[in-house]
Each structure stands twice: as C-alpha cells, then as structure tokens.
Scaffold this motif. Sequence first.
Motif, short mmCIF file in Angstrom:
data_model
loop_
_atom_site.label_atom_id
_atom_site.label_comp_id
_atom_site.label_asym_id
_atom_site.label_seq_id
_atom_site.Cartn_x
_atom_site.Cartn_y
_atom_site.Cartn_z
N MET A 79 5.69 -14.97 -11.81
CA MET A 79 7.11 -14.87 -11.58
C MET A 79 6.74 -14.30 -9.97
N ASP A 80 7.98 -14.43 -9.30
CA ASP A 80 8.00 -13.77 -7.94
C ASP A 80 8.33 -12.37 -7.92
N LYS A 81 7.18 -11.59 -7.24
CA LYS A 81 7.58 -10.13 -7.32
C LYS A 81 7.63 -9.61 -5.77
N LYS A 82 8.54 -8.69 -5.58
CA LYS A 82 8.50 -8.23 -4.26
C LYS A 82 7.74 -6.86 -4.36
N THR A 83 7.14 -6.52 -3.34
CA THR A 83 6.14 -5.42 -3.28
C THR A 83 6.61 -4.40 -2.09
N LEU A 84 6.55 -3.24 -2.14
CA LEU A 84 6.84 -2.20 -1.20
C LEU A 84 5.57 -1.95 -0.30
N SER A 85 5.74 -2.39 0.99
CA SER A 85 4.69 -2.08 1.90
C SER A 85 4.75 -0.70 2.54
N LEU A 86 3.48 -0.44 3.38
CA LEU A 86 3.34 0.87 3.70
C LEU A 86 4.35 1.13 4.77
N GLU A 87 4.41 -0.07 5.77
CA GLU A 87 5.73 0.15 6.72
C GLU A 87 6.90 0.49 6.02
N GLY A 88 7.37 -0.27 4.61
CA GLY A 88 8.64 0.13 4.23
C GLY A 88 8.83 1.50 3.53
N ALA A 89 7.61 1.97 3.03
CA ALA A 89 7.57 3.52 2.55
C ALA A 89 7.73 4.38 3.79
N LYS A 90 7.14 4.07 4.89
CA LYS A 90 7.48 4.88 6.19
C LYS A 90 9.11 4.90 6.32
N ALA A 112 8.63 12.06 -1.07
CA ALA A 112 7.33 11.31 -1.59
C ALA A 112 7.94 9.85 -1.72
N VAL A 113 6.96 8.71 -1.48
CA VAL A 113 7.38 7.39 -2.00
C VAL A 113 6.09 6.89 -2.55
N VAL A 114 6.40 6.32 -3.71
CA VAL A 114 5.54 5.64 -4.78
C VAL A 114 5.86 4.09 -5.08
N ASP A 115 4.66 3.32 -5.32
CA ASP A 115 4.97 1.96 -5.49
C ASP A 115 5.64 1.62 -6.86
N ASP A 116 5.72 0.55 -7.35
CA ASP A 116 6.23 0.14 -8.55
C ASP A 116 5.64 0.53 -9.73
N ALA A 157 3.10 7.14 0.25
CA ALA A 157 3.42 8.00 1.51
C ALA A 157 4.13 9.38 1.02
N LEU A 158 3.87 10.35 2.10
CA LEU A 158 4.40 11.73 1.70
C LEU A 158 4.56 12.31 3.11
N GLU A 159 5.85 13.22 3.17
CA GLU A 159 5.82 13.91 4.32
C GLU A 159 6.56 15.30 3.80
N ARG A 160 5.91 16.51 4.24
CA ARG A 160 6.37 17.70 4.03
C ARG A 160 7.03 18.32 5.33
N LEU A 161 8.22 18.57 5.08
CA LEU A 161 9.00 19.56 6.32
C LEU A 161 8.61 20.68 6.52
N ASP A 162 8.76 21.26 7.53
CA ASP A 162 8.26 22.93 7.88
C ASP A 162 9.00 23.77 6.96
N GLN A 212 15.46 -5.97 -7.63
CA GLN A 212 14.00 -5.48 -8.23
C GLN A 212 13.59 -4.17 -7.79
N VAL A 213 13.24 -3.39 -8.81
CA VAL A 213 12.56 -1.92 -8.37
C VAL A 213 11.34 -2.13 -7.60
N ILE A 214 11.05 -1.89 -6.54
CA ILE A 214 9.85 -1.88 -5.66
C ILE A 214 9.16 -0.74 -5.40
N GLY A 215 9.88 0.60 -6.02
CA GLY A 215 9.28 1.71 -5.77
C GLY A 215 10.08 2.93 -6.01
N GLY A 216 9.50 4.10 -5.77
CA GLY A 216 10.68 5.25 -6.01
C GLY A 216 10.32 6.25 -5.06
N VAL A 217 11.43 7.02 -4.80
CA VAL A 217 11.10 8.14 -3.91
C VAL A 217 11.93 9.46 -4.49
N GLY A 218 11.21 10.43 -4.20
CA GLY A 218 11.47 11.82 -4.77
C GLY A 218 11.34 12.84 -3.71
#
Length: 231
Positions: free
Chosen positions: A22-33, A54-58, A64-69, A127-133
């Motif tokens: 099956m064709d599957k789309k994948t989240l790239s690091l650039e996409g996570a950013k 926080a961003v995770v793959d499928d 990737a993760l970023e914590r604000l001050d 398609q679910v390619i990742g998640g953000v929390g």
Amino acid sequence: MKKILLIPILLMWPVLSPAQVMDKKTLSLEGAKKVIAAAVAEAKRLDAPGGVIAVVDDGGNLMALERLDNTFAAGANISIGKARTAVLFKKPTKAFEDIIKNGRTSMVALENFTPLQGGVPIILDGQVIGGVGVSGAASAQQDEELAIAGANASKDFAPMSSQMKPARVTYFEKEKVAEAFAKGAVLFDGSDKYMVHASRRDGPGMAEVHVRDADIIYVQEGSATFVTGGA
C-alpha cells in the motif's frame, strides 16, 4: 511472413502484487517542525502562558519537541503521551477523557495511554501520519487549540513528488534501435537497475519462462498467436 519484435526488460527488483503493498504517506522532520511552528504561532496569538508541543510519527515515536519558556518540566512527558495516544488510537485525546468522565474508568488501565485533552492526530489525504500533543498552556481547552493549530499545518504540506527532480529520460536513435533488432542485441544495459534487450522472431519459437523479465511485443507484419500462462 510473420515478424515479431520482442523487447524483454530485465527488472532488478522483485515484482510485488498490488494486493500486497500500500502507498503510505510519512511525516518528515521538516513537516514535524512546521507543525510545531504553527502551534507556537497560535500560542503567541492567544498569549498562552506556556506550553510544550510534541510531535510523533505514525508509530508514536517522538520526532520533535519544543518547550516554551515558563512551562513546567512535567509538560514534556505529558505532551508526548498525548501525541502518542492521539496517533495510536487515531482520535483526539479529549474523546478518551470524556469517556472516562462518563464512567468507563477501566480505560485508565491501558499502558502508554494519556487520556488528557490536548492530543490530536495529524491527517494528510485521509491518512494519519503523526500526532501532536500540547501540555502547559492556560487550560486543557487551550492545549487542544494549540494542538489543532499545529495539526492543521498538514494542509500546507507539499507532496514529496513536487520536491523531487524529474527523472532522466534516455532516448535512442532510430538507426540504433533498428540495428539492435536486426541482430538481436542489448539496446541498453543498466545492470544495477534494468536492461533492455531487442530481439526478433520470424516464426514459431521455443517456450520461455520469465521470473523477472517483462516482454513488450510488437507485431509489425502478418499475424501471430501468443500462448501465455503456466505454473
């Protein structure tokens, strides 16, 4: 007189049935950013007091993760848990928080499960390619608002095909093709990937069994009968 030209193309990789892949789309690091950037922009717009995105793959793995001050330290693990829960269950985490509030407390026994509002799946072309929390904003509602803003960044993702250079095309002169067919010779040899062999038949020939070859057949004169199949 019958004249049949055969062009077997030797493939250097196994042929897979469409039913097996099956064709599957994948989240790239650039996409996570980009997801994080969109969530941070929304946090600034809402004047959020803090937040960890926080961003995770499928598969639920952190990308990737970023914590604000001024965000509490525990927010990092909580945001990862929300993102992982959203992608593995393919639903916003608020749905599970509501289910538990309504009495199904047995769900808290699930492992690696964070049923707290603020996790959203990232979806592209269905398609679910990742998640953000998100954790640590002004409220659980604001956590989710930032997560939704981040997930919506996927609407602007450029397909990988648009970022790739066009494949190189090889052209063969007419005379070279005619010469190859006249004597049955290799027209192109790219042994690392494939090769093209030009051959001809003027009459009945021996049966052939191909495992990795593909024949392209042209009947230039007369008519012919082809028998295909077999185990």
